[in-house]
Design a protein around this motif. Structure first.
Motif, PDB file in Angstrom:
ATOM      1  N   UNK A  25      79.558-122.698 -30.377  1.00  0.00           N
ATOM      2  CA  UNK A  25      80.833-122.669 -31.086  1.00  0.00           C
ATOM      3  C   UNK A  25      80.844-121.496 -32.047  1.00  0.00           C
ATOM      4  N   UNK A  26      81.887-120.681 -31.981  1.00  0.00           N
ATOM      5  CA  UNK A  26      82.104-119.636 -32.976  1.00  0.00           C
ATOM      6  C   UNK A  26      82.826-120.246 -34.167  1.00  0.00           C
ATOM      7  N   UNK A  27      82.637-119.658 -35.331  1.00  0.00           N
ATOM      8  CA  UNK A  27      83.311-120.185 -36.509  1.00  0.00           C
ATOM      9  C   UNK A  27      82.665-119.687 -37.781  1.00  0.00           C
ATOM     10  N   UNK A  28      83.059-120.261 -38.874  1.00  0.00           N
ATOM     11  CA  UNK A  28      82.609-119.846 -40.191  1.00  0.00           C
ATOM     12  C   UNK A  28      81.430-120.698 -40.655  1.00  0.00           C
ATOM     13  N   UNK A  29      80.318-120.062 -40.970  1.00  0.00           N
ATOM     14  CA  UNK A  29      79.168-120.756 -41.559  1.00  0.00           C
ATOM     15  C   UNK A  29      78.681-121.933 -40.751  1.00  0.00           C
ATOM     16  N   UNK A  38      76.132-106.658 -40.406  1.00  0.00           N
ATOM     17  CA  UNK A  38      76.102-107.801 -39.488  1.00  0.00           C
ATOM     18  C   UNK A  38      74.673-108.189 -39.142  1.00  0.00           C
ATOM     19  N   UNK A  39      74.492-109.469 -38.879  1.00  0.00           N
ATOM     20  CA  UNK A  39      73.227-110.017 -38.390  1.00  0.00           C
ATOM     21  C   UNK A  39      73.443-110.399 -36.928  1.00  0.00           C
ATOM     22  N   UNK A  40      72.610-109.849 -36.047  1.00  0.00           N
ATOM     23  CA  UNK A  40      72.717-110.123 -34.614  1.00  0.00           C
ATOM     24  C   UNK A  40      71.650-111.153 -34.233  1.00  0.00           C
ATOM     25  N   UNK A  41      72.062-112.128 -33.418  1.00  0.00           N
ATOM     26  CA  UNK A  41      71.216-113.275 -33.101  1.00  0.00           C
ATOM     27  C   UNK A  41      71.049-113.392 -31.589  1.00  0.00           C
ATOM     28  N   UNK A  42      69.800-113.473 -31.133  1.00  0.00           N
ATOM     29  CA  UNK A  42      69.527-113.821 -29.744  1.00  0.00           C
ATOM     30  C   UNK A  42      69.597-115.346 -29.661  1.00  0.00           C
ATOM     31  N   UNK A  43      70.737-115.846 -29.205  1.00  0.00           N
ATOM     32  CA  UNK A  43      70.969-117.289 -29.111  1.00  0.00           C
ATOM     33  C   UNK A  43      70.422-117.750 -27.754  1.00  0.00           C
ATOM     34  N   UNK A  44      69.120-117.952 -27.719  1.00  0.00           N
ATOM     35  CA  UNK A  44      68.383-118.138 -26.472  1.00  0.00           C
ATOM     36  C   UNK A  44      68.909-119.302 -25.637  1.00  0.00           C
ATOM     37  N   UNK A  45      69.098-120.452 -26.244  1.00  0.00           N
ATOM     38  CA  UNK A  45      69.551-121.627 -25.496  1.00  0.00           C
ATOM     39  C   UNK A  45      70.951-121.489 -24.934  1.00  0.00           C
ATOM     40  N   UNK A  46      71.776-120.650 -25.553  1.00  0.00           N
ATOM     41  CA  UNK A  46      73.136-120.413 -25.060  1.00  0.00           C
ATOM     42  C   UNK A  46      73.230-119.166 -24.190  1.00  0.00           C
ATOM     43  N   UNK A  47      72.107-118.475 -23.984  1.00  0.00           N
ATOM     44  CA  UNK A  47      72.096-117.261 -23.161  1.00  0.00           C
ATOM     45  C   UNK A  47      73.163-116.281 -23.665  1.00  0.00           C
ATOM     46  N   UNK A  48      73.150-116.029 -24.978  1.00  0.00           N
ATOM     47  CA  UNK A  48      74.198-115.207 -25.575  1.00  0.00           C
ATOM     48  C   UNK A  48      73.651-114.387 -26.738  1.00  0.00           C
ATOM     49  N   UNK A  49      74.378-113.315 -27.054  1.00  0.00           N
ATOM     50  CA  UNK A  49      74.122-112.547 -28.264  1.00  0.00           C
ATOM     51  C   UNK A  49      75.274-112.847 -29.205  1.00  0.00           C
ATOM     52  N   UNK A  50      74.934-113.333 -30.379  1.00  0.00           N
ATOM     53  CA  UNK A  50      75.936-113.724 -31.374  1.00  0.00           C
ATOM     54  C   UNK A  50      75.860-112.769 -32.559  1.00  0.00           C
ATOM     55  N   UNK A  51      76.973-112.639 -33.273  1.00  0.00           N
ATOM     56  CA  UNK A  51      77.039-111.770 -34.447  1.00  0.00           C
ATOM     57  C   UNK A  51      77.515-112.583 -35.641  1.00  0.00           C
ATOM     58  N   UNK A  52      76.821-112.418 -36.767  1.00  0.00           N
ATOM     59  CA  UNK A  52      77.246-113.025 -38.024  1.00  0.00           C
ATOM     60  C   UNK A  52      77.707-111.896 -38.936  1.00  0.00           C
ATOM     61  N   UNK A  53      78.971-111.910 -39.294  1.00  0.00           N
ATOM     62  CA  UNK A  53      79.485-110.921 -40.240  1.00  0.00           C
ATOM     63  C   UNK A  53      79.062-111.361 -41.639  1.00  0.00           C
ATOM     64  N   UNK A  54      78.160-110.607 -42.227  1.00  0.00           N
ATOM     65  CA  UNK A  54      77.521-111.054 -43.461  1.00  0.00           C
ATOM     66  C   UNK A  54      78.480-111.108 -44.650  1.00  0.00           C
ATOM     67  N   UNK A  55      79.515-110.308 -44.649  1.00  0.00           N
ATOM     68  CA  UNK A  55      80.463-110.338 -45.768  1.00  0.00           C
ATOM     69  C   UNK A  55      81.228-111.648 -45.816  1.00  0.00           C
ATOM     70  N   UNK A  56      81.571-112.191 -44.634  1.00  0.00           N
ATOM     71  CA  UNK A  56      82.408-113.393 -44.581  1.00  0.00           C
ATOM     72  C   UNK A  56      81.662-114.641 -44.118  1.00  0.00           C
ATOM     73  N   UNK A  57      80.555-114.469 -43.390  1.00  0.00           N
ATOM     74  CA  UNK A  57      79.848-115.611 -42.818  1.00  0.00           C
ATOM     75  C   UNK A  57      80.415-116.057 -41.489  1.00  0.00           C
ATOM     76  N   UNK A  58      81.335-115.270 -40.920  1.00  0.00           N
ATOM     77  CA  UNK A  58      81.966-115.626 -39.648  1.00  0.00           C
ATOM     78  C   UNK A  58      81.028-115.315 -38.483  1.00  0.00           C
ATOM     79  N   UNK A  59      80.905-116.255 -37.546  1.00  0.00           N
ATOM     80  CA  UNK A  59      80.041-116.114 -36.368  1.00  0.00           C
ATOM     81  C   UNK A  59      80.920-115.932 -35.132  1.00  0.00           C
ATOM     82  N   UNK A  60      80.624-114.890 -34.330  1.00  0.00           N
ATOM     83  CA  UNK A  60      81.320-114.723 -33.063  1.00  0.00           C
ATOM     84  C   UNK A  60      80.320-114.357 -31.979  1.00  0.00           C
ATOM     85  N   UNK A  61      80.775-114.448 -30.730  1.00  0.00           N
ATOM     86  CA  UNK A  61      79.929-114.164 -29.573  1.00  0.00           C
ATOM     87  C   UNK A  61      80.261-112.778 -29.050  1.00  0.00           C
ATOM     88  N   UNK A  62      79.232-111.924 -28.936  1.00  0.00           N
ATOM     89  CA  UNK A  62      79.437-110.585 -28.392  1.00  0.00           C
ATOM     90  C   UNK A  62      79.345-110.586 -26.875  1.00  0.00           C
TER      91      UNK A  62
END
Length: 200
Positions: free
Chosen positions: A79-83, A100-124
């Protein structure tokens, strides 16, 4: 307990207080007090980021270890979203690039991005299920599958991703959002060489 609940419902019905609709689901996860299987770290001059893989979340800490923010609900999900409204599944590798903080979301087979200024998480890139990665000129316009991204490292506008299941290193161009294999044939082996001649 069941007898007591039936009695309370009957009493509420006698007084016209009983509601015959499904109650909304309540989400009250138990507080998580310890880190479980921390698998990734990223460091900046002010912050330490930890992938708390066993609790499916990312912690933002100061250098003394005090948790300042949490990204991820604590339950496995995609799920993408805030915090804490966002959800990860066994996040592993972390890399900080610019804001931004980039995350290897291993179990979801995805690369996710956390925008550090806002805390918003999205999927790249990634669809929440594993599959054979394919090179694409723009990941935003294609349903790209990844196969257990484990580690991430960044340099300027490039993100380098180690794919544990396909034994390869991939490159994601963050300016153009193109994805291509950088090194590794895909076979499980130990071989030096350029590009697909190498093996991990």
């Amino acid at each position: 307990l069941e007898e007591r609940i039936v009695r309370l419902l009957d009493e509420a019905g006698e007084h016209g207080l009983r509601v015959y609709e499904n109650a909304p689901l309540a989400s009250r996860p138990e507080p998580i007090t310890e880190v479980a299987f921390p698998r990734g770290l990223a460091l900046t001059p002010q912050r330490l980021y930890v992938s708390d893989s066993g609790h499916h979340r990312i912690l933002e800490c100061d250098h003394d270890g005090c948790v300042l923010r949490v990204f991820g609900s604590g339950s496995a999900g995609f799920v993408d979203g805030l915090g804490i409204q966002a959800a990860f599944h066994a996040p592993t590798g972390l890399a900080v690039l610019k804001d931004a903080l980039y995350v290897a979301d291993t179990g979801n087979h995805a690369i996710r991005r956390i925008r550090l200024a806002t805390g918003d998480v999205d999927t790249l890139v990634g669809q929440g299920r594993g599959g054979l990665p394919q090179a694409v000129p723009d990941v935003r316009s294609a349903d790209v599958l990844l196969d257990q991204p484990w580690g991430v490292a960044g340099s300027f506008d490039r993100l380098y991703i180690s794919m544990a299941a396909s034994n390869q290193i991939w490159e994601l161009d963050l300016a153009h959002f193109s994805l291509r294999p950088l090194a590794g044939s895909g076979r499980l082996a130990l071989a030096d060489g350029a590009g697909a001649l190498a093996a991990f």
